[in-house]
Design an enzyme around this catalytic site. Sequence first.
Site, PDB file in Angstrom:
ATOM      1  N   CYS A 178       0.802  -1.237   0.000  1.00 24.68           N
ATOM      2  CA  CYS A 178       0.000   0.000   0.000  1.00 24.68           C
ATOM      3  C   CYS A 178       0.827   1.275   0.000  1.00 24.68           C
ATOM      4  O   CYS A 178       0.705   2.083  -0.920  1.00 24.68           O
ATOM      5  CB  CYS A 178      -0.940  -0.013   1.186  1.00 24.68           C
TER       6      CYS A 178
HETATM    7  C1  UGA Z   1      -1.325   0.462   5.495  1.00 27.77           C
HETATM    8  C2  UGA Z   1      -2.109   1.444   6.399  1.00 27.77           C
HETATM    9  O1  UGA Z   1      -1.598   1.379   7.738  1.00 27.77           O
HETATM   10  C3  UGA Z   1      -3.600   1.099   6.408  1.00 27.77           C
HETATM   11  O2  UGA Z   1      -4.312   2.076   7.158  1.00 27.77           O
HETATM   12  C4  UGA Z   1      -4.114   1.117   4.964  1.00 27.77           C
HETATM   13  O3  UGA Z   1      -5.486   0.778   4.890  1.00 27.77           O
HETATM   14  C5  UGA Z   1      -3.324   0.099   4.150  1.00 27.77           C
HETATM   15  O4  UGA Z   1      -1.920   0.470   4.190  1.00 27.77           O
HETATM   16  C6  UGA Z   1      -3.859   0.155   2.730  1.00 27.77           C
HETATM   17  O5  UGA Z   1      -3.707   1.194   2.072  1.00 27.77           O
HETATM   18  O6  UGA Z   1      -4.556  -0.772   2.318  1.00 27.77           O
HETATM   19  P1  UGA Z   1      -0.320  -2.016   5.796  1.00 27.77           P
HETATM   20  O7  UGA Z   1       0.358  -1.785   4.491  1.00 27.77           O
HETATM   21  O8  UGA Z   1      -1.046  -3.275   6.016  1.00 27.77           O
HETATM   22  O9  UGA Z   1      -1.400  -0.829   6.080  1.00 27.77           O
HETATM   23  O10 UGA Z   1       0.813  -1.948   6.906  1.00 27.77           O
HETATM   24  P2  UGA Z   1       1.260  -0.999   8.102  1.00 27.77           P
HETATM   25  O11 UGA Z   1       1.013  -1.672   9.379  1.00 27.77           O
HETATM   26  O12 UGA Z   1       0.738   0.372   7.941  1.00 27.77           O
HETATM   27  O13 UGA Z   1       2.845  -0.965   7.859  1.00 27.77           O
HETATM   28  C7  UGA Z   1       3.407  -0.449   6.655  1.00 27.77           C
HETATM   29  C8  UGA Z   1       4.920  -0.438   6.732  1.00 27.77           C
HETATM   30  O14 UGA Z   1       5.365   0.564   7.632  1.00 27.77           O
HETATM   31  C9  UGA Z   1       5.550  -1.742   7.203  1.00 27.77           C
HETATM   32  O15 UGA Z   1       6.652  -2.051   6.381  1.00 27.77           O
HETATM   33  C10 UGA Z   1       6.000  -1.457   8.615  1.00 27.77           C
HETATM   34  O16 UGA Z   1       7.118  -2.207   9.006  1.00 27.77           O
HETATM   35  C11 UGA Z   1       6.354   0.022   8.499  1.00 27.77           C
HETATM   36  N1  UGA Z   1       6.288   0.748   9.782  1.00 27.77           N
HETATM   37  C12 UGA Z   1       5.091   0.938  10.412  1.00 27.77           C
HETATM   38  C13 UGA Z   1       7.448   1.275  10.337  1.00 27.77           C
HETATM   39  O17 UGA Z   1       8.562   1.137   9.778  1.00 27.77           O
HETATM   40  N2  UGA Z   1       7.359   1.977  11.507  1.00 27.77           N
HETATM   41  C14 UGA Z   1       6.188   2.184  12.150  1.00 27.77           C
HETATM   42  O18 UGA Z   1       6.184   2.846  13.206  1.00 27.77           O
HETATM   43  C15 UGA Z   1       5.017   1.637  11.595  1.00 27.77           C
END
Ligand code: UGA
Length: 448
Positions: A274
């Site tokens: 995403c």
């Molecule tokens: C993300 C959004 O959080 C959702 O709200 C959205 O609906 C979704 O995309 C989408 O567009 O469908 P997702 O891709 O499942 O969700 O994953 P996240 O939990 O947001 O993590 C994304 C990335 O950010 C991961 O690689 C994670 O490791 C990284 N991350 C997250 C960090 O490096 N640091 C953080 O503090 C949080």
Amino acid sequence: MDVKKVSVFGLGYVGLTFSVCLASRGFNVVGVDVDTVKVKLINSGETPFYESKLKDLLTKVLGENNFRCTINAKEAVLNSFASFICVGTPSKPDGSIDLKYIRSVSRSIGVALKDKDDYHLIVVRSTVTPGTTRNIVKRVVERFSGKKCGVDFGLCMNPEFLREGSAINDIFNSDRVIIGEFDSESGDLLKRLYVEFYGDDLPPMLRTTLENAEFIKYANNAFLAMKISFINEIANICEKVKGADVTLIARGLGLDHRINHLFLNAGLGWGGSCFPKDLDALIAFSKKLSYNPILLDAVRRVNELQPLRAVEMAKKLIRRLKGKRIAILGLAFKPGTDDMRNAVSIGIINKLIEEGAVVVAYDPAAMDNAKKIFGDSIEYASSIVDCLRDADCAILVTEWDEFRELTPEDFIKYMKTPAVIDGRRIFHPKEFSSKLKFAAIGLGKFVD
Ligand code: UGA
């Protein structure tokens, strides 16, 4: 009008989880997909991808006869009050959004609507750039149905905000419901549907234009990606400051309620299906409108460089990488999933291979997907111990819970030369630094 009769087009991540959640609360849901194999699989109770709690919920709703899947769009439209469009919106090579599935599903719904006498509500749930619902979905449905939006059918844009790994919980406990509406009748009907679904727990609701709803989704993901790139940049500066540690800085920042602590975990960068796709699409969209999005470009640039910091750290810890055995702990783009789409592990491993290192990797869930990406260019370990055995350096890439339990002694016991890089800040820096060669994202030298 029975708002609890719904069809969902596109049984990917968004569509399938949403369908079973609706069905579990007494909605009658028909899932539609062009992939016959997928339709058969789901009807038999199997899920085409792993998502926590999904399989159990699917079994339940199939058993209760509240959910079934078909390839027949017409039958689905005729037997439902509302159709949710949940098809994928992949990237084109230039980063812009590819709307081919949005067009084809709009066409199928339009053709089906031709034979429907009753009013029908169409709801776009896929992530689409501002203007798509009005300029593409509405036009294509009108063209193929011969009907008029706002008269014969209603139209809404209702973005989803669910995260992989917690999709079911995110749907049931949504922070908000955004309803972009073509007209107030469409919005009223979608609101009624959500009142049925959430009952007394209806989340805060924002009703707005189609374009604002489309934009909110992009701005949301871009903001979260920006928050992470921001803290990663602070982390990179911290590493040059004696006495600094980004985890404490993030904690301090997070106490300001205007900032909050969420999405401030510094690491090796963000990945997944995403953030990268949506940020690229927003950048391409802005540029098409002759606006140069300086900040968004920088958010992406920071993230491109961030994974490679692990390789730089490895070079500092063990000098030459050529011929060295590097253990990679974690491959999935985040814990709790087997998804490797745009996982930062890919860039790290490719760079290590380029530098002549021998890579051995372990992930509790993503090994099969990793094999499809790396083939026999790396070694695959069957356990953490197997991965660490005889390694010259270990890089923690994905923060799975089972890695959190590792102690310095575990690394010392199994590795050839215990050198550890904590790419997600899960290890205690002082304890690890005192017992082995250790580097971590956002950790400056200790003050004496
Ligand atoms: C993300 C959004 O959080 C959702 O709200 C959205 O609906 C979704 O995309 C989408 O567009 O469908 P997702 O891709 O499942 O969700 O994953 P996240 O939990 O947001 O993590 C994304 C990335 O950010 C991961 O690689 C994670 O490791 C990284 N991350 C997250 C960090 O490096 N640091 C953080 O503090 C949080």
